[in-house]
Design an enzyme around this catalytic site. Structure first.
Site, PDB file in Angstrom:
ATOM      1  N   LYS A   1     -71.486 -94.722  93.688  1.00 29.07           N
ATOM      2  CA  LYS A   1     -71.606 -93.913  94.899  1.00 29.07           C
ATOM      3  C   LYS A   1     -70.979 -94.674  96.063  1.00 29.07           C
ATOM      4  O   LYS A   1     -71.377 -95.792  96.372  1.00 29.07           O
ATOM      5  CB  LYS A   1     -73.064 -93.599  95.192  1.00 29.07           C
ATOM      6  CG  LYS A   1     -73.243 -92.836  96.491  1.00 29.07           C
ATOM      7  CD  LYS A   1     -74.635 -92.288  96.635  1.00 29.07           C
ATOM      8  CE  LYS A   1     -74.795 -91.600  97.983  1.00 29.07           C
ATOM      9  NZ  LYS A   1     -76.126 -91.037  98.157  1.00 29.07           N
TER      10      LYS A   1
ATOM     11  N   LYS B   1     -69.445 -90.367  92.774  1.00 27.33           N
ATOM     12  CA  LYS B   1     -69.663 -89.559  93.962  1.00 27.33           C
ATOM     13  C   LYS B   1     -68.997 -90.214  95.162  1.00 27.33           C
ATOM     14  O   LYS B   1     -69.181 -91.418  95.352  1.00 27.33           O
ATOM     15  CB  LYS B   1     -71.165 -89.434  94.184  1.00 27.33           C
ATOM     16  CG  LYS B   1     -71.566 -88.674  95.406  1.00 27.33           C
ATOM     17  CD  LYS B   1     -73.049 -88.703  95.519  1.00 27.33           C
ATOM     18  CE  LYS B   1     -73.413 -88.039  96.820  1.00 27.33           C
ATOM     19  NZ  LYS B   1     -74.754 -88.307  97.222  1.00 27.33           N
TER      20      LYS B   1
HETATM   21  C1  PBG Z   1     -78.860 -89.279  99.815  1.00 26.42           C
HETATM   22  C2  PBG Z   1     -77.832 -88.383  99.232  1.00 26.42           C
HETATM   23  C3  PBG Z   1     -76.646 -88.018  99.858  1.00 26.42           C
HETATM   24  C4  PBG Z   1     -76.045 -87.067  99.052  1.00 26.42           C
HETATM   25  C5  PBG Z   1     -76.854 -86.894  97.918  1.00 26.42           C
HETATM   26  N1  PBG Z   1     -77.958 -87.733  98.054  1.00 26.42           N
HETATM   27  C6  PBG Z   1     -76.085 -88.399 101.188  1.00 26.42           C
HETATM   28  C7  PBG Z   1     -75.930 -89.783 101.581  1.00 26.42           C
HETATM   29  O1  PBG Z   1     -75.873 -90.695 100.762  1.00 26.42           O
HETATM   30  O2  PBG Z   1     -75.867 -89.995 102.785  1.00 26.42           O
HETATM   31  C8  PBG Z   1     -74.765 -86.369  99.391  1.00 26.42           C
HETATM   32  C9  PBG Z   1     -74.495 -85.062  98.746  1.00 26.42           C
HETATM   33  C10 PBG Z   1     -73.448 -84.256  99.416  1.00 26.42           C
HETATM   34  O3  PBG Z   1     -72.772 -84.677 100.374  1.00 26.42           O
HETATM   35  O4  PBG Z   1     -73.262 -83.106  98.979  1.00 26.42           O
HETATM   36  N2  PBG Z   1     -79.289 -90.332  99.130  1.00 26.42           N
END
Ligand code: PBG
Length: 330
Positions: free
Chosen positions: A200, A254
């Protein structure tokens, strides 16, 4: 890859009709590849539009059951729940994250009680419950790793006890997969799977999501001390290997489209069930361009998802899931 020279080989031969194109098609998008992320809010019969994500709504728990039913009827194998927690419940200790009756856990139970046959996935991270908007506990301006992992374990157990099938740690703390796996085993949840948000990245593509869960106002600073630098591929692979060795059953990359090289590398290196998250900013860009008439939104939607299959993904978390399922059903 050997081919005869032109004109003995003509690539246009196998492109010349729909049946021939179907015969040589290398990758297929199916409803089985879809995970539908949905936003849950308080109330009854409550629907709230998310301004930066046209077509996406937050829905109260009662309506989430209907969403789960709709997904199951469309053949979508899983939905993933994200709570829009009331600001009054957000604290620096994030206790609401492991409240057995928090929004997510109530939604899981409601889906289970209704007997809907669908896999329910959850998100494990503290940001929806944190007064400071971060995925981890903040002490003296720093996000503390090990204390956060303890909180994540409590959160995971509450979700597993509520009946979740797949837990998705998205927080990027070190050591959380092993800790959560051990706790699940000890608490009798040996069949609850973990899909680790293993690779991520610290991305600007999450903006609309933070609106959807109401975390954008609270967040001070950025998430660069825990999410991966977008420039780092080796580090991402190392994180995936680490999470698999700690017991992740499935791994995720991601964001999605800008990181397809990572998805391909993950699949080739580890051969594990591999997923990507087509995140909120990706969705918003496609929707915005389509709304302006600049692209054909339906076609771009399908093309973007086929790209994930081509990159080696076994599935995709996408806000387009119900639309894709309908499009595929013809
Ligand atoms: C939070 C989380 C995020 C997303 C999924 N879980 C945002 C972040 O890390 O700030 C993002 C999903 C999306 O943008 O569709 N832990």
């Amino acid at each position: 890859m050997i081919r005869a020279p032109y004109p003995t080989a003509r690539f246009r031969r196998t492109r010349s009709s729909a049946p021939l194109r179907a015969l040589v098609r290398e990758h297929e998008l199916s409803v089985n590849d879809l995970i539908w992320p949905v936003f849950v809010c308080e109330g009854r019969n409550e629907r709230q539009a998310v301004a930066s994500m046209p077509g996406v709504e937050r829905r109260s728990v009662d309506l989430i059951v209907a969403v789960a039913r709709e997904a199951a009827e469309l053949g979508i194998p899983a939905i993933c729940l994200f709570p829009n927690t009331d600001a009054s419940l957000k604290t620096e200790a994030c206790e609401e994250a492991w409240n057995p009756d928090n929004l997510t856990n109530r939604a899981i139970r409601a889906i289970r009680d209704a007997g809907v046959e669908i896999a329910v996935m959850t998100d494990i991270a503290l940001d929806p419950y944190n007064a400071l908007g971060h995925d981890g506990i903040v002490r003296d301006g720093r996000i503390v790793n090990d204390e956060t992992v303890e909180a994540l374990v409590r959160m995971a157990l509450a979700q597993a006890r509520a009946g979740a099938d797949i837990l998705g740690p998205s927080d990027m703390m070190d050591g959380r997969i092993g800790a959560i796996r051990a706790a699940l085993e000890a608490d009798g949840h040996q069949d609850v799977a973990i899909m680790s948000y293993a690779a991520k990245f610290a991305s600007a593509f999450y903006g609309p999501f933070r609106d959807a869960v109401g975390a954008s106002g609270a967040l001070k600073g950025d998430k660069k001390t825990y999410q991966i630098d977008p420039a780092n591929r080796n580090e991402a692979l190392a994180c995936v290997g680490r999470d698999l060795s700690e017991g992740a059953d499935m791994v995720m990359v991601k964001p999605g489209l800008p990181y397809l090289d990572i998805a391909r590398a993950v699949k080739d290196c580890f051969g594990a069930p591999t997923y990507a998250y087509q995140v909120s900013g990706e969705y918003a860009m496609i929707e915005a361009a389509a709304a302006n008439g600049w692209i054909d939104g339906e076609r771009v939607m399908i093309e973007s998802l086929v790209a994930f299959r081509r990159a080696g993904c076994d599935g995709v978390l996408t806000y387009f899931a119900p639309r894709v399922a309908r499009a595929l059903a013809g």
